[in-house]
Design an enzyme around this catalytic site. Sequence first.
Site, mmCIF file in Angstrom:
data_model
loop_
_atom_site.group_PDB
_atom_site.id
_atom_site.type_symbol
_atom_site.label_atom_id
_atom_site.label_comp_id
_atom_site.label_asym_id
_atom_site.label_seq_id
_atom_site.Cartn_x
_atom_site.Cartn_y
_atom_site.Cartn_z
ATOM 1 N N ASP A 1 -3.980 -5.901 -6.120
ATOM 2 C CA ASP A 1 -5.247 -5.377 -5.613
ATOM 3 C C ASP A 1 -5.682 -6.376 -4.545
ATOM 4 O O ASP A 1 -5.938 -7.547 -4.851
ATOM 5 C CB ASP A 1 -6.271 -5.305 -6.762
ATOM 6 C CG ASP A 1 -7.629 -4.800 -6.277
ATOM 7 O OD1 ASP A 1 -7.952 -4.983 -5.074
ATOM 8 O OD2 ASP A 1 -8.374 -4.247 -7.094
ATOM 9 N N LYS B 1 -12.295 0.634 10.521
ATOM 10 C CA LYS B 1 -11.110 0.620 11.398
ATOM 11 C C LYS B 1 -11.399 -0.165 12.685
ATOM 12 O O LYS B 1 -10.496 -0.801 13.231
ATOM 13 C CB LYS B 1 -10.659 2.049 11.729
ATOM 14 C CG LYS B 1 -10.071 2.819 10.540
ATOM 15 C CD LYS B 1 -8.857 2.146 9.942
ATOM 16 C CE LYS B 1 -8.125 3.042 8.936
ATOM 17 N NZ LYS B 1 -7.102 2.308 8.161
ATOM 18 N N GLY C 1 0.801 -1.223 0.000
ATOM 19 C CA GLY C 1 0.000 0.000 0.000
ATOM 20 C C GLY C 1 0.829 1.266 0.000
ATOM 21 O O GLY C 1 0.721 2.078 0.911
ATOM 22 N N GLN D 1 -1.319 -0.905 -5.879
ATOM 23 C CA GLN D 1 -2.565 -1.250 -6.565
ATOM 24 C C GLN D 1 -2.561 -0.676 -7.984
ATOM 25 O O GLN D 1 -2.612 0.547 -8.132
ATOM 26 C CB GLN D 1 -3.778 -0.691 -5.812
ATOM 27 C CG GLN D 1 -5.063 -1.031 -6.510
ATOM 28 C CD GLN D 1 -6.303 -0.368 -5.956
ATOM 29 O OE1 GLN D 1 -7.350 -0.961 -5.969
ATOM 30 N NE2 GLN D 1 -6.191 0.850 -5.480
ATOM 31 N N SER E 1 3.245 8.436 1.536
ATOM 32 C CA SER E 1 2.459 7.323 2.099
ATOM 33 C C SER E 1 3.042 6.868 3.429
ATOM 34 O O SER E 1 4.270 6.809 3.598
ATOM 35 C CB SER E 1 2.469 6.131 1.133
ATOM 36 O OG SER E 1 1.828 6.463 -0.067
ATOM 37 N N THR F 1 -1.424 12.734 3.523
ATOM 38 C CA THR F 1 -1.153 11.730 2.478
ATOM 39 C C THR F 1 -2.295 11.823 1.468
ATOM 40 O O THR F 1 -3.290 12.514 1.731
ATOM 41 C CB THR F 1 -1.150 10.295 3.064
ATOM 42 O OG1 THR F 1 -2.473 10.016 3.557
ATOM 43 C CG2 THR F 1 -0.156 10.116 4.189
ATOM 44 N N ALA G 1 -4.545 9.509 0.684
ATOM 45 C CA ALA G 1 -5.790 8.965 1.256
ATOM 46 C C ALA G 1 -6.384 9.952 2.259
ATOM 47 O O ALA G 1 -7.593 10.181 2.284
ATOM 48 C CB ALA G 1 -5.519 7.622 1.919
ATOM 49 N N TYR H 1 -15.935 10.630 9.181
ATOM 50 C CA TYR H 1 -15.171 9.399 8.977
ATOM 51 C C TYR H 1 -16.118 8.227 8.682
ATOM 52 O O TYR H 1 -15.766 7.284 7.990
ATOM 53 C CB TYR H 1 -14.285 9.138 10.199
ATOM 54 C CG TYR H 1 -12.931 8.580 9.837
ATOM 55 C CD1 TYR H 1 -11.936 9.410 9.307
ATOM 56 C CD2 TYR H 1 -12.647 7.238 10.003
ATOM 57 C CE1 TYR H 1 -10.713 8.896 8.966
ATOM 58 C CE2 TYR H 1 -11.421 6.715 9.673
ATOM 59 C CZ TYR H 1 -10.455 7.540 9.149
ATOM 60 O OH TYR H 1 -9.230 7.025 8.821
HETATM 61 P P1 NAP Z 1 -1.979 6.458 0.877
HETATM 62 O O1 NAP Z 1 -0.595 6.890 0.627
HETATM 63 O O2 NAP Z 1 -3.020 6.919 -0.086
HETATM 64 O O3 NAP Z 1 -2.006 4.866 1.002
HETATM 65 C C1 NAP Z 1 -3.196 4.101 0.952
HETATM 66 C C2 NAP Z 1 -2.928 2.998 -0.035
HETATM 67 O O4 NAP Z 1 -4.001 2.029 -0.052
HETATM 68 C C3 NAP Z 1 -2.798 3.531 -1.468
HETATM 69 O O5 NAP Z 1 -1.584 3.084 -2.033
HETATM 70 C C4 NAP Z 1 -4.005 2.898 -2.144
HETATM 71 O O6 NAP Z 1 -3.848 2.710 -3.543
HETATM 72 C C5 NAP Z 1 -4.069 1.591 -1.407
HETATM 73 N N1 NAP Z 1 -5.259 0.825 -1.744
HETATM 74 C C6 NAP Z 1 -6.565 1.228 -1.748
HETATM 75 N N2 NAP Z 1 -7.348 0.227 -2.180
HETATM 76 C C7 NAP Z 1 -6.532 -0.829 -2.465
HETATM 77 C C8 NAP Z 1 -6.732 -2.136 -2.967
HETATM 78 N N3 NAP Z 1 -7.959 -2.607 -3.272
HETATM 79 N N4 NAP Z 1 -5.645 -2.959 -3.128
HETATM 80 C C9 NAP Z 1 -4.415 -2.519 -2.836
HETATM 81 N N5 NAP Z 1 -4.151 -1.289 -2.370
HETATM 82 C C10 NAP Z 1 -5.206 -0.447 -2.194
HETATM 83 O O7 NAP Z 1 -2.482 6.957 2.316
HETATM 84 P P2 NAP Z 1 -1.966 6.653 3.797
HETATM 85 O O8 NAP Z 1 -2.534 7.736 4.615
HETATM 86 O O9 NAP Z 1 -0.511 6.394 3.786
HETATM 87 O O10 NAP Z 1 -2.762 5.329 4.163
HETATM 88 C C11 NAP Z 1 -2.134 4.157 4.655
HETATM 89 C C12 NAP Z 1 -2.921 3.644 5.853
HETATM 90 O O11 NAP Z 1 -2.744 4.546 6.946
HETATM 91 C C13 NAP Z 1 -4.429 3.531 5.635
HETATM 92 O O12 NAP Z 1 -4.901 2.350 6.252
HETATM 93 C C14 NAP Z 1 -4.957 4.747 6.370
HETATM 94 O O13 NAP Z 1 -6.300 4.608 6.784
HETATM 95 C C15 NAP Z 1 -4.005 4.755 7.554
HETATM 96 N N6 NAP Z 1 -3.986 5.990 8.343
HETATM 97 C C16 NAP Z 1 -3.679 7.156 7.761
HETATM 98 C C17 NAP Z 1 -3.682 8.327 8.516
HETATM 99 C C18 NAP Z 1 -3.348 9.647 7.876
HETATM 100 O O14 NAP Z 1 -3.673 10.686 8.482
HETATM 101 N N7 NAP Z 1 -2.737 9.683 6.728
HETATM 102 C C19 NAP Z 1 -3.965 8.274 9.882
HETATM 103 C C20 NAP Z 1 -4.266 7.041 10.465
HETATM 104 C C21 NAP Z 1 -4.276 5.907 9.680
HETATM 105 P P3 NAP Z 1 -4.564 3.812 -4.519
HETATM 106 O O15 NAP Z 1 -3.758 5.061 -4.390
HETATM 107 O O16 NAP Z 1 -4.509 3.166 -5.843
HETATM 108 O O17 NAP Z 1 -5.971 3.990 -4.010
#
Ligand code: NAP
Length: 289
Positions: A93, A191, A42, A69, A48, A222, A224, A184
Amino acid sequence: MPSRAEKLTRGRTSAGIVAQRLLTSAAMVGIDMSGRRVLVMGVTNKHSLGWAIAERLIAAGATVGFTYQGERLKGSVEGLAEELEDCPVLPCDVTVEEELSRVFAELGERWGSLDGVVHAIAFAPREAMLGRYIDTTPADWVTALSVSAYSLVAIARHAEALMNEGAAMVTLTYYAAEKVVPKYNVMGVAKSALEASVRYLAYDLGPKGIRVNAVSAGPVKTVAARSIPGFMAMYTKVAEMAPLQRGVSHEEVGNLGLYLLSPLSSGTTGETVYVDSGYHVMGMQLPEE
Ligand code: NAP
């Protein structure tokens, strides 16, 4: 001014001898991940959280591999991995069983075994986060829960045969699993399911010496995160209310991920550990006097 350990070493008591050993080994306490192979699933780009953990793993000497993905992200992830040795970069995926099977079969052939997996994946349709939770459609519920929570279970099942004793899995979660964070919505419910899955997976895999934990991160910018309606307001609010009076950095999230994947956390499993400047301990905020 001599330290307590230095004072103790002056006598030839057993406490002094122990303290001397502590002093000489102090510089050696650190996290050494050399010889360990960790798959990070991911990563979109250098912002990220998966990459934040990967950077710290690499700094600690680990060998890392990545999944992303779809074609759209191939170039970006390959670019990040360019300089790294023995670094598989594979499409996956996580909702497609055949893609998961292929990834772990390829890793089995290439690496033989695994010492860690990072699950940094979440998704919910934006419409499900715009209105009221009560209006969540069955389709949006299934998508959010399937991508953001069930995927950890599927990955654990596919990775199990490859994971060595002492291996660890880490996923990323958020405080909205426990308390209401407006907007959310279904992602908060996903979650909650993710955190419960961490506990059940820890129970299933514990007898094999495999640990499973969640990093609960405060808001970090990020791709997401920015897609969550009102994210910037959330980001500012946390910095205002948290005991540390600031948000958290990518590196701080990476450090906690590294710790939970390393032998330093060998007694910890099934846990949700926070890196949120202490925001989750607050029960109320009063106006400044
Ligand atoms: P990110 O860089 O956008 O990473 C999320 C990743 O999930 C992306 O690479 C996305 O790919 C991938 N993904 C979505 N659907 C998928 C699928 N079906 N198969 C494979 N990969 C898939 O954002 P991030 O913030 O680092 O998120 C990583 C984790 O941290 C998530 O679980 C998020 O909820 C958690 N988190 C984030 C925060 C924050 O504030 N950033 C806080 C707490 C927790 P695509 O780009 O192609 O969609």
